[in-house]
Design an enzyme around this catalytic site. Structure first.
Site, PDB file in Angstrom:
ATOM      1  CD  GLU B  43      -2.935  -0.262   2.509  1.00  0.00           C
ATOM      2  OE1 GLU B  43      -2.815   0.822   3.114  1.00  0.00           O
ATOM      3  OE2 GLU B  43      -3.574  -1.214   2.947  1.00  0.00           O
ATOM      4  CG  ASP B  54      -3.739   7.741   8.212  1.00  0.00           C
ATOM      5  OD1 ASP B  54      -3.619   6.503   8.314  1.00  0.00           O
ATOM      6  OD2 ASP B  54      -3.950   8.345   7.139  1.00  0.00           O
ATOM      7  CE1 TYR B 165      -7.793  -1.571   6.632  1.00  0.00           C
ATOM      8  CE2 TYR B 165      -6.765  -0.768   4.601  1.00  0.00           C
ATOM      9  CZ  TYR B 165      -6.757  -0.906   5.985  1.00  0.00           C
ATOM     10  OH  TYR B 165      -5.725  -0.388   6.713  1.00  0.00           O
TER      11      TYR B 165
END
Ligand SMILES: Cc1ncc(COP(=O)(O)O)c(C=O)c1O
Ligand SMILES: Cc1ncc(COP(=O)(O)O)c(C=O)c1O
Lengths: 399, 255, 399, 255
Positions: B43, B54, B165
């Site tokens: 990735e 994040d 995911y």
């Protein structure tokens, strides 16, 4: 496309090509639950009554619509001021925080989180946190904490905890990022109390509705005092909550709606910081904080920092509905520079005995600059009071 | 190389690297070592100023990379130089949108990137990018979170291409000690219509193994690797990847 | 005695043995003209309407009466807060300055002068000076100017001139002296806008009447919200204007009226400064600023300086009517020390989301100390907001 | 000695001194010189912390005197030591009230003071002190100002004993350049039922003479003298008093 999405309010969360929900999957469900709660409470008489009581007995609504005779004379027209500066906490912010906190309380949340830049929304959140008994944590960039020590103290005095944000530019936009990150892990107990009519659905609509009490009052007050609708309404724009709040009830009227952005030092850019906070005027379409809107960004899509002498207008984005209304021309977007805002600040103080917030002073400064745009009868939204800005203006003027 | 290839020979180890942190040379070298150590998919993160999904480690890496001059042009140049295993783009939608979905997809294809993960793009908002991906034969990988309702989870799994995911926990990326029961539940309830890779908070060989044991077809490790790159410990990075891969294979279901 | 005096309002200017007009002959006539104007305007519908409009549209009246649930729970009774903190300018002061400025305007005066200590009354005067177009000059002790730079800036911003007073202790009482001296030479064009219910007739009666809008509203609000009169009302006392304003309409009711003075550091004296601002508790009968009242003085009759952590309570005298009501027992006088006031300040902030002025915090601090004195239903007058006091409290707490 | 004596032999020059500024010794010496220079009446000021009728010069003198320890006890001790011409007390009512009007009057009488001027005590408030003055055979001197209405002015002139104090202008004590027309008017309209002395703002021999020429039976000089004492210029003080007296005599109506 997905079937769930068809029945979800997210699908109706567009304002033209703006708005939507550009958010991590973890936030999809919390936002839906919030949207659902908000939609059902909107029609819940018990909720509306409780909110109404808090707005009147605690926050001080209705705020007056006050004729500004000396300003009006100087400009050769009738000018009214909508006095959100008289609201508890010193700005329109409490309309939103009270409403959201009450929604959160009905949703069974026990904790509030919020972002703040200058501290105004943080204080307004801390106030409702105290009044309604929430645990309250406010994300605030380290840079802003340093600049706004008094508001940090005020939040702590009100029982809230201020959490320094050390990421990114360590200012407002990073505080929003951080609050969203917190919420992604804490939504079960926590409501994220966003401070303006921006962000993902349902915030732009919800905050607009909670703030539209400003426009509803202004509308019936001007009808009572003048027997007719105003020719124009002028409001400053940071994220757009006070502007959408006063504009919303006039959207289908012939009233000219003028949104004044922070012109700052001008249209340029200094390093990675725009010289202004005018995302409608100088920004371009893009995604920030979960919504498609107009933003200040570089050609690759990195968000710029914004700049304004008024801390509350210092935001590189804007609410999506305003972006849409500006695009369609229903709302006129105009600029007031730092200097014009400071002129408005001084002018209203001396002519009317009202020291406006530097944010609101942008609306006044614009009115002084282009009175012919206002028509005969104009309402200026004084979104807050200027006590918080005395230091800033003194410094700006080199005292 | 297709994303699906990564899952063809047992459990896939997917490694996230932040492009350009601290510089492009290091990222390319880190990629080389990670590939050598047995990773199955890369990735490649495009740093963004406002990475809302994040945690602190990846935020800091992105900030360093931007400060060092990383931008979308350089990203694609560098990505083109990394070869050996399938690569996917990982980044925020505004970066894609600014370039234009069409051009972005074209650039991905041209630099050998075969899929995209856009963590702030839920399916409701994904249509324009999805169309472009189809035109360039790119996989668009969606995320499912522990709080995603079952019907929606199934729909997302169905829409996602390449793999789906699974976000191992609420909150943001970043290493975490325990692997939550809720992750196991998530693996159990998302139908294996395509490979399911678990990410967010996985940092040790043991955790990776637990995920595989719980049925995941892949494991994504991000912050732990970014942290080591940030410290300049590429040897440790290699070690970690090797260790994870080894433990994952141990518990992999026999085919 | 003199014949003119029999027909003059001065003769009716007594409250028991307090009050009167101990003033230079030069001020006798200006005060009579003021008294006459005030008496005739009191019944003038045009004046009352204009004042009413300014109070509602400009100043933000009525202010809410707000139930303090968390404070009330802690004290085991129902507590209401009268929200003068929401009035324009941030305190009850504007009720008085608007009224007097309108009287001055009807009397044909073009200039306002006023004294100020901390700056609150100076700001309230500057506000009405700006709104109604007066030339405005504010006397302020040099020591106070140094301590209250922000308020000096605020007054100047509002177009008023701040005149430093270098005589005496260079604080509030000397500013009053100086304003009286100015007025003795300027009364033909100038109104002296005294800031509290003290001084010579007609000020104590006039200021009380102008402030009694607080009590009138509170009375009808509590009747509406609770269906009965309160058992007690608590207000802080500097000169006595907010206390008399809320007490006056309840004087013939069974409601217990509690006036809380600044206990400061205690009952003692440091040099020529009392350790408190409690002229009812620790003062003796005497003449200050034109009235017979209770004052802090030495055995020879020299006035002492006062002390309080709350600048607005830092006055060595008190209004004559309060002195009288305290003497007859109709009003109970109590103390809150600096520490108790700061406790009240923090408490109200955290429990109710309202940061009170440090002055008002004395009333809250007292209520926390002696809840059993409040009865079941109590109104606390929140005479102002505390934004102005953040620095002071931070310093007091050694931050 | 009675107050009236000061007016018995032509226009009276009345000099104000602030007791204890800068110390008692100086005040006594200043009084001696003023008397020698021809003054007819002394006003001995008792310093007060809050002298609302006084201008900057007398305020400053009072502050210095208080700082040097002046108080009511010392005032009377010092006043007793000054002899030669009639003396009146000048001071604020709170100082009188604190001592008690009875005791205050008794102390005046015992120290040879024969009258009182209390500038913040208009007739309406004067009854208690007036009664005490009567018992101790003291004059209580009231003031008339330019803005005092005619009827009231006449009543005050009638009530006042010893003399009536005509305030030469609005405002407070302190030297002024021109003598106002309004002062002449005031002299003209206050009936001469007793001596009328003009004060507030008179600082030069010429001004004093103008007042006498306009019909005043007396002239009061305060700030100008206090100023000279404050500067330690007792010689100049003597000169000023002599000069004033001389000019006043020149224009005095022949008897
Ligand atoms: C007084 C005031 N006005 C306006 C704003 C701008 O926000 P918005 O555009 O959401 O009204 C702020 C933000 O802090 C503010 O404090
Ligand atoms: C908020 C507030 N409360 C009370 C006072 C005290 O004055 P008063 O006793 O006249 O109400 C002041 C004076 O400045 C004040 O600012």
């Amino acid at each position: 496309m997905m079937t769930t999405s068809h029945t979800s309010p997210l699908e109706t969360a567009r304002f033209g090509s703006f708005g939507g929900g550009f958010i991590p999957e973890t936030l999809v469900q919390p936002l839906r639950e919030l949207a659902d709660a908000y939609l059902s409470l909107q029609a819940d008489p018990g909720f509306l009554e409780e909110l109404g009581e808090l707005l009147s007995r605690f926050a001080g609504r209705p705020t007056p619509l006050c004729r500004a005779d000396r300003l009006g004379q100087a400009l050769g027209r009738r000018i009214y001021l909508k006095r959100e500066d008289l609201l508890h906490g010193g700005a329109h912010k409490l309309n939103n925080t009270l409403g959201q906190a009450l929604i959160a309380s009905r949703m069974g949340k026990s904790r509030l989180i919020a972002e703040t830049g200058a501290g105004q929304h943080g204080v307004a959140t801390a106030i409702v946190g105290a009044k309604l008994g929430f645990e309250t944590q406010i994300y605030m960039g380290e840079v802003d904490i340093e600049r706004q020590k008094m508001n940090v103290y005020r939040m702590e005095l009100l029982g809230a905890e201020v959490i320094p944000v050390r990421s990114g530019s360590r200012t407002l936009k990073d505080a929003i990022n951080e609050a969203m990150r917190d919420w992604a892990g804490s939504y079960e107990t926590t409501h994220y109390l966003l401070g303006t009519a921006a962000g993902p659905y349902p915030y732009p609509a919800m905050v607009r509705d909670l703030q539209s009490v400003i426009g509803q009052e202004a509308r019936s007050q001007i009808m009572e005092q003048e027997g007719r609708l105003p020719d124009s309404i002028v409001a400053c724009v940071g994220g757009g909550s006070n502007a959408m709040g006063i504009f919303a009830p006039f959207l289908s009227d012939p009233t000219r709606l003028i949104a004044v952005e922070a012109g700052g030092r001008g249209p340029g850019q200094t390093g990675r910081t725009a010289d202004n906070g005018a995302s409608l005027a100088f920004g371009s379409k893009g995604v920030l904080h979960g919504a498609m809107t107009k933003i200040l960004q570089d050609p690759f899509g990195q968000i710029l920092e914004s700049y304004s002498v008024a801390a509350g207008l210092d935001y590189p984005g804007v609410g999506p509905q305003l972006a849409h209304l500006a695009e369609t021309g229903r709302v006129l977007t105009r600029l007031a520079s730092d200097a014009q805002a400071v002129r408005g600040f001084r002018y209203l103080s001396q002519a009317e005995g009202i020291i406006p917030a530097l944010e609101s002073a942008h609306a006044v400064g614009y009115a002084l600059e282009e009175p012919q745009q206002l028509g005969d009868l104009c309402i200026i939204n004084v979104s807050g009071r200027g006590d918080k800005d005395l230091h800033t203006v003194m410094e700006y003027e080199g005292c | 190389m297709r994303v699906a290839d990564a899952f063809s020979s047992g459990p896939a180890l997917i490694v996230y690297l932040c492009m350009g942190d601290p510089d492009i040379k290091t990222t390319i070298e880190a990629a080389r070592r990670v590939i050598a150590a047995g990773a199955d998919l890369l990735e490649l993160g495009l740093p963004h100023s406002d990475p809302i999904a994040d945690g602190p480690v990846i935020q800091a890496a992105a900030q360093r990379a931007i400060a060092a001059g990383m931008d979308t042009d350089r990203y694609f140049q560098a990505a083109g130089k990394i070869e050996g295993i399938p690569k996917v783009f990982m980044g925020y939608y505004n970066m894609v949108f600014q370039r234009g979905v069409e051009r972005f997809a074209a650039d991905c294809a041209a630099s050998g990137i075969s899929g995209l993960i856009v963590p702030d793009l839920p399916p409701e908002e994904a249509n324009p990018l999805m169309q472009a991906c189809k035109r360039y034969d790119l996989d668009l990988i969606f995320l499912v979170a522990p709080n995603t309702p079952q019907q929606r989870a199934e729909e997302i799994a169905a829409m996602s291409s390449g793999f789906v995911y699974l976000v191992s926990r609420s909150g943001v990326t970043g290493a975490r000690k325990e692997v939550l029961d809720s992750t196991r539940e998530l693996i159990a309830r998302v139908p294996a219509v395509r490979p399911r890779a678990v990410g967010f908070g996985i940092s040790t060989p043991d955790q990776a193994a637990q995920m595989v044991a719980a049925g995941a077809e892949g494991v994504i490790v991000g912050s732990a690797c970014v942290d080591l790159v940030g410290q300049g410990r590429l040897d440790k990075l290699e070690e970690l990847v090797m260790g994870m891969k080894k433990e994952m294979i141990k518990v992999a279901p026999k085919r």
